[in-house]
Every structure is written in structure tokens, then in C-alpha cells.
Scaffold this active site. Structure first.
Site, PDB file in Angstrom:
ATOM      1  NE  ARG A  10      -3.914   0.510   1.819  1.00  0.00           N
ATOM      2  CZ  ARG A  10      -5.152   0.532   2.305  1.00  0.00           C
ATOM      3  NH1 ARG A  10      -5.416   1.215   3.399  1.00  0.00           N
ATOM      4  NH2 ARG A  10      -6.119  -0.117   1.724  1.00  0.00           N
ATOM      5  CG  HIS A  33      -8.337   0.146  -3.126  1.00  0.00           C
ATOM      6  ND1 HIS A  33      -7.625  -1.008  -2.822  1.00  0.00           N
ATOM      7  CD2 HIS A  33      -8.903   0.546  -1.949  1.00  0.00           C
ATOM      8  CE1 HIS A  33      -7.747  -1.267  -1.531  1.00  0.00           C
ATOM      9  NE2 HIS A  33      -8.515  -0.343  -0.982  1.00  0.00           N
ATOM     10  CD  GLN A  92     -12.887  -1.703  -1.328  1.00  0.00           C
ATOM     11  OE1 GLN A  92     -12.117  -1.719  -0.387  1.00  0.00           O
ATOM     12  NE2 GLN A  92     -14.128  -2.180  -1.235  1.00  0.00           N
ATOM     13  CG  ASP A 104     -13.716   6.245  -0.894  1.00  0.00           C
ATOM     14  OD1 ASP A 104     -13.708   6.164   0.348  1.00  0.00           O
ATOM     15  OD2 ASP A 104     -12.689   6.074  -1.584  1.00  0.00           O
ATOM     16  CB  CYS A 128     -14.329   1.125  -0.307  1.00  0.00           C
ATOM     17  SG  CYS A 128     -13.821   2.847  -0.246  1.00  0.00           S
ATOM     18  NE  ARG A 143     -10.212  -5.316  -0.319  1.00  0.00           N
ATOM     19  CZ  ARG A 143      -9.456  -4.360   0.229  1.00  0.00           C
ATOM     20  NH1 ARG A 143     -10.007  -3.283   0.742  1.00  0.00           N
ATOM     21  NH2 ARG A 143      -8.128  -4.452   0.220  1.00  0.00           N
TER      22      ARG A 143
HETATM   23  N1   CP Z   1     -11.265  -0.301   2.033  1.00  0.00           N
HETATM   24  C1   CP Z   1     -10.025  -0.374   2.520  1.00  0.00           C
HETATM   25  O1   CP Z   1      -9.040  -0.508   1.783  1.00  0.00           O
HETATM   26  O2   CP Z   1      -9.964  -0.360   3.889  1.00  0.00           O
HETATM   27  P1   CP Z   1      -8.632  -0.047   4.724  1.00  0.00           P
HETATM   28  O3   CP Z   1      -8.145   1.310   4.274  1.00  0.00           O
HETATM   29  O4   CP Z   1      -9.065  -0.076   6.161  1.00  0.00           O
HETATM   30  O5   CP Z   1      -7.628  -1.116   4.418  1.00  0.00           O
END
Ligand code: CP
Length: 310
Positions: A104, A131, A134, A223, A269, A297
Site C-alpha cells: 500500500r 485500488h 477493492q 467514498d 469501501c 475483500r
Molecule cells: N477499504 C479499505 O481498503 O480499507 P482499509 O483502508 O481499512 O484497508
């Protein structure tokens, strides 16, 4: 379907058939998790986080453990990257201990650099532009709840960002109509090539009229408008105020569904800023499938891991 050894930096390089295969595998694994208990036995995932996370970290870690493998969590700040070590050397070392790397990162170029430096598969766990886990998990959730994707209408509202890019990419490939009901786009997330390809399908639209878009929608998705790490930052206060004014009319709430007569499922999300892009009555609405999204997820990432590594 042969996906072994591939990276997943975005969904742009995945075909409709490959996306369908991963979604169906995610559903299959969810229904019969015990069949997959040993498929990643002795396999190790290293997860590198430059940004915070709840769902991504927990779902990858739980997914690896449930398939007989192991996940190592590495926080960028507590690694040698924080003292100036070069990324390519750190990830070339990491790949000697594992079978797959997930990261990430703040910038897409960082995940690109990781993928260019190692031979093992690399998975993007979020960057400013995409993402993919997601987006794919959300497609799985939509398929589970409304039966098919082709011909269905997803309205994404709020700010166009990394999540909407992945929804647009996957949704239009899979035959969904994807409408962005947005007042503006996050400039860091804009991907002109992705937009051009989505427009060419005839399935992509942009509008400022959320109410009209939502009336016949199957899904309404939002979001956060304010990047989570800036929410309480005084330096970001003026921009936060400006965004409040711009985006409040695009809030997802129970009244929006009631006033428009919409039967849309509600998606987010997470993490959410309750009272900003979404209200508590929308999160807890009978049409909300938000926590199914969070659960999926894990299932979709199991499908991704099995396919790229297993
Ligand atoms: N939706 C998502 O990626 O959640 P986090 O940022 O908590 O990992």
C-alpha cells in the site's frame, strides 16, 4: 485460467474473462473455504504499508492463514525505508523470504518500482490511482447481491478517486453501466487512458445530477472526499471546508433513496466519515451491503493469491 506469476498493480491489464474468473473463484472459495485450507501451505506473503489500513491488512492476513500460508506485516515507518534505504534493495531482500509481495503506497510509481525490482508477483493494496482488490471485491459483492453484472447500473458519487477508477475499469469491462455523479475529480487520481477506454465501451458517463442518476440505479456507491490522513490536519482545514461545501449535495443518505424512489443497494469501501459522504442511516439501511463488501475483500484476495501464487 493461467494467472500464475502475474502482478496485480491495477485491473487495466486484466481481461473481462480474467476478471470473471477471479470473481467466480472468490465466490467459490467463500462457499467452500475448507477446500482451500492447504492451497497456500508454506507460502509467505509480505505486506508493506506506507499508509494506514484496517480491512486490507486484516483481510490479507486472515486470508493467508486460512489457506495454510503466512503473512508478514511490515510498516514502512518501522522498516529501514524510514532511514533512507533504497526501496529496490529492500524489496529485493524481501522477495528472498516470500512468494508474493503486496504493498500500500502513496504513489503508483512506487508500486511500479517494486514490481520492476522483483521477480515475485506484486499486488497493489492501494495507491493514489487504483485500488484493484477493492474494485474486484466490489464486483463480487454486486454479483452476489443482484445476480449478474451485465446491464446493471452503478452510480458512484463523491470525488472521483482510486476506488472509482477501479470500479470504472472493472465495471465497464464486465458490462455494467458506470455513472460518476461527481462535482470534481481528485487530480492525483486522474487516468486519462482509463477514462478513454471506459468511454469507448459506451458504458461510462459523468453527471452532476445525482438524483436523476440514482432513480434507476442498482448500486449507489460513495467514498470519503477528504483523504483520511488529512481529516484532522489543521493545514488541510481550508480545503476540508471547501470540499464540505462542494460535496455535501452528493451525500448518500436514506432521504436520497426515499426522495428518488430508488431501490439501489448502498456501497462504501470504508473507512467512512459518517455525516460527511454518508450518513449513519445509509450505512445501517436495509439496502446497505457495506459490510458484505468488507467481508468479500478477504474472499476475493484469496482468489487473487491462489491464482497468482498457488
Ligand atoms: N477499504 C479499505 O481498503 O480499507 P482499509 O483502508 O481499512 O484497508
Amino acid at each position: 485460467m493461467q494467472l500464475k506469476g502475474r502482478d496485480m498493480l491495477s485491473l487495466k491489464n486484466y481481461t473481462k474473462e480474467e476478471l470473471e474468473y477471479l470473481i467466480d473463484l472468490g465466490i467459490k472459495i467463500k462457499k467452500n473455504p475448507e477446500k482451500y485450507y492447504d492451497v497456500l501451505k508454506k507460502k509467505t506473503l509480505i505486506m508493506l504499508f506506507e499508509k494506514s489500513s484496517t480491512r486490507t491488512r486484516c483481510s490479507f492476513e486472515a486470508g493467508m492463514a486460512q489457506m495454510g500460508g503466512h503473512a508478514i506485516f511490515l510498516d514502512w515507518q518501522s522498516s529501514q525505508l524510514s532511514i533512507g534505504a533504497e526501496l529496490k534493495d529492500e524489496v529485493r531482500s524481501m522477495e528472498r523470504y516470500c512468494d508474493v509481495i503486496a504493498a500500500r503506497v502513496k504513489k503508483h510509481k512506487t508500486i511500479r518500482e517494486i514490481a520492476d525490482s522483483v521477480k515475485k508477483p506484486v499486488i497493489n493494496m492501494l495507491c493514489e490511482k487504483y485500488h484493484p482488490c477493492q474494485g474486484l471485491g466490489d464486483m463480487m459483492t454486486i454479483k452476489e447481491h443482484i445476480g449478474s453484472l451485465k446491464g446493471k447500473k452503478l452510480v458512484y458519487t463523491g470525488i472521483a478517486n482510486n476506488v472509482s477508477n477501479s470500479l470504472v475499469c472493472a465495471g465497464t469491462k464486465l458490462g455494467m453501466k458506470v455513472v460518476l455523479a461527481i462535482p470534481e475529480k481528485d487530480p492525483d487520481a486522474v487516468d486519462v487512458e482509463l477514462e478513454k477506454k471506459a468511454k469507448a465501451t459506451g458504458l461510462y458517463e459523468e453527471t452532476k445530477d445525482l438524483k436523476s442518476a440514482v432513480k434507476d440505479a442498482d448500486i449507489v456507491y460513495t467514498d470519503t472526499w477528504v483523504n483520511i490522513e488529512f481529516m484532522k490536519d489543521p493545514k488541510f482545514a481550508a480545503e476540508k471546508e471547501r470540499r464540505m461545501k462542494t460535496f455535501m449535495p452528493y451525500q448518500v443518505n436514506a432521504k436520497l433513496l426515499k426522495d428518488t424512489g430508488s431501490h439501489a443497494k448502498i456501497m462504501h469501501c470504508l473507512a467512512a466519515h459518517v455525516g460527511y459522504e454518508i450518513t449513519r442511516d445509509a450505512i445501517d439501511h436495509k439496502n446497505s451491503i457495506i459490510f458484505n463488501q468488507a467481508e468479500n475483500r478477504m474472499h476475493i484476495q484469496k482468489a487473487i493469491l491462489v491464482s497468482l501464487v498457488g
